[in-house]
Design a protein around this motif. Structure first.
Motif, PDB file in Angstrom:
ATOM      1  N   PHE A  13      -6.220  -2.072   9.324  1.00 54.69           N
ATOM      2  CA  PHE A  13      -4.922  -2.398   9.901  1.00 54.69           C
ATOM      3  C   PHE A  13      -4.087  -3.226   8.927  1.00 54.69           C
ATOM      4  N   ALA A  14      -4.716  -4.197   8.286  1.00 55.56           N
ATOM      5  CA  ALA A  14      -4.009  -5.025   7.304  1.00 55.56           C
ATOM      6  C   ALA A  14      -3.524  -4.173   6.129  1.00 55.56           C
ATOM      7  N   LEU A  16      -2.783  -1.002   6.205  1.00 57.15           N
ATOM      8  CA  LEU A  16      -1.679  -0.180   6.707  1.00 57.15           C
ATOM      9  C   LEU A  16      -0.378  -0.987   6.751  1.00 57.15           C
ATOM     10  N   ILE A  17      -0.446  -2.197   7.267  1.00 52.48           N
ATOM     11  CA  ILE A  17       0.736  -3.057   7.337  1.00 52.48           C
ATOM     12  C   ILE A  17       1.261  -3.353   5.931  1.00 52.48           C
ATOM     13  N   PHE A  18       0.361  -3.629   4.993  1.00 48.96           N
ATOM     14  CA  PHE A  18       0.759  -3.915   3.624  1.00 48.96           C
ATOM     15  C   PHE A  18       1.458  -2.708   2.995  1.00 48.96           C
ATOM     16  N   SER A  19       0.936  -1.487   3.234  1.00 53.50           N
ATOM     17  CA  SER A  19       1.561  -0.295   2.641  1.00 53.50           C
ATOM     18  C   SER A  19       2.952  -0.057   3.223  1.00 53.50           C
ATOM     19  N   PHE A  20       3.133  -0.314   4.529  1.00 50.20           N
ATOM     20  CA  PHE A  20       4.466  -0.189   5.136  1.00 50.20           C
ATOM     21  C   PHE A  20       5.427  -1.220   4.546  1.00 50.20           C
ATOM     22  N   TYR A  21       4.947  -2.423   4.331  1.00 45.15           N
ATOM     23  CA  TYR A  21       5.778  -3.471   3.762  1.00 45.15           C
ATOM     24  C   TYR A  21       6.228  -3.100   2.351  1.00 45.15           C
ATOM     25  N   ARG A  22       5.308  -2.587   1.531  1.00 38.44           N
ATOM     26  CA  ARG A  22       5.665  -2.178   0.167  1.00 38.44           C
ATOM     27  C   ARG A  22       6.705  -1.069   0.183  1.00 38.44           C
ATOM     28  N   TYR A  24       8.886  -0.472   2.549  1.00 35.55           N
ATOM     29  CA  TYR A  24      10.134  -1.082   3.005  1.00 35.55           C
ATOM     30  C   TYR A  24      10.831  -1.787   1.848  1.00 35.55           C
TER      31      TYR A  24
END
Length: 142
Positions: A13-14, A16-22, A24
């Motif tokens: 999950f972490a 996944l969140i990191f890849s979305f942030y990058r 963005y």
């Protein structure tokens, strides 16, 4: 075993969140690049006249399209370099649906290089500057 599941789930999950942030951050940085003054903005009314003679690269895009926001600065760079040899254009498919429909544009970004009003080469998806420059140069020599 239940503890291991939650540890692995948390790590995934972490990530996944990191890849979305990058992603963005990438899109946000691309959106800040101003378009070139040498780009020609096309509409349904001006499209045929602009591509009728010579070589024209046309980027079919929409404001809401994330890959289009990545492709936009590449097209602007090309406009800065070769606008004296070929027309470098953009057409917003959301506001100019007639032209997009006539050309069968179903996915964006789509880039079509025209030679004297006829399609010469078509690209779907984000393409690098070198790929597009090679195609434009081929159209100029043809």
């Amino acid at each position: 075993m239940n503890t291991y599941f939650w540890i692995i789930f948390g790590i995934l999950f972490a990530a996944l969140i990191f890849s979305f942030y990058r992603r963005y951050k990438l899109v946000a940085s691309m959106s800040k690049v101003p378009p070139s003054d040498k780009l020609i903005i096309l509409t349904d009314a001006t499209f045929k006249k602009q591509i009728a003679k010579g070589v024209a690269l046309v980027d079919f895009w929409a404001e809401w399209c994330t890959p289009c926001k990545i492709q936009g600065p590449v097209v602007s760079e090309i406009a800065e370099e070769i606008s004296d040899q070929a027309k470098i254009c953009k057409l917003d498919v959301q506001h100019n649906q007639r032209t997009a429909t006539q050309l069968g544009i179903r996915n964006i970004p789509t880039i079509i290089i025209f030679k004297d009003g006829k399609p010469f080469k078509k690209f779907v998806g984000v393409k690098t500057k070198s790929v597009l420059m090679k195609a434009v140069n081929a159209a100029l020599k043809a």
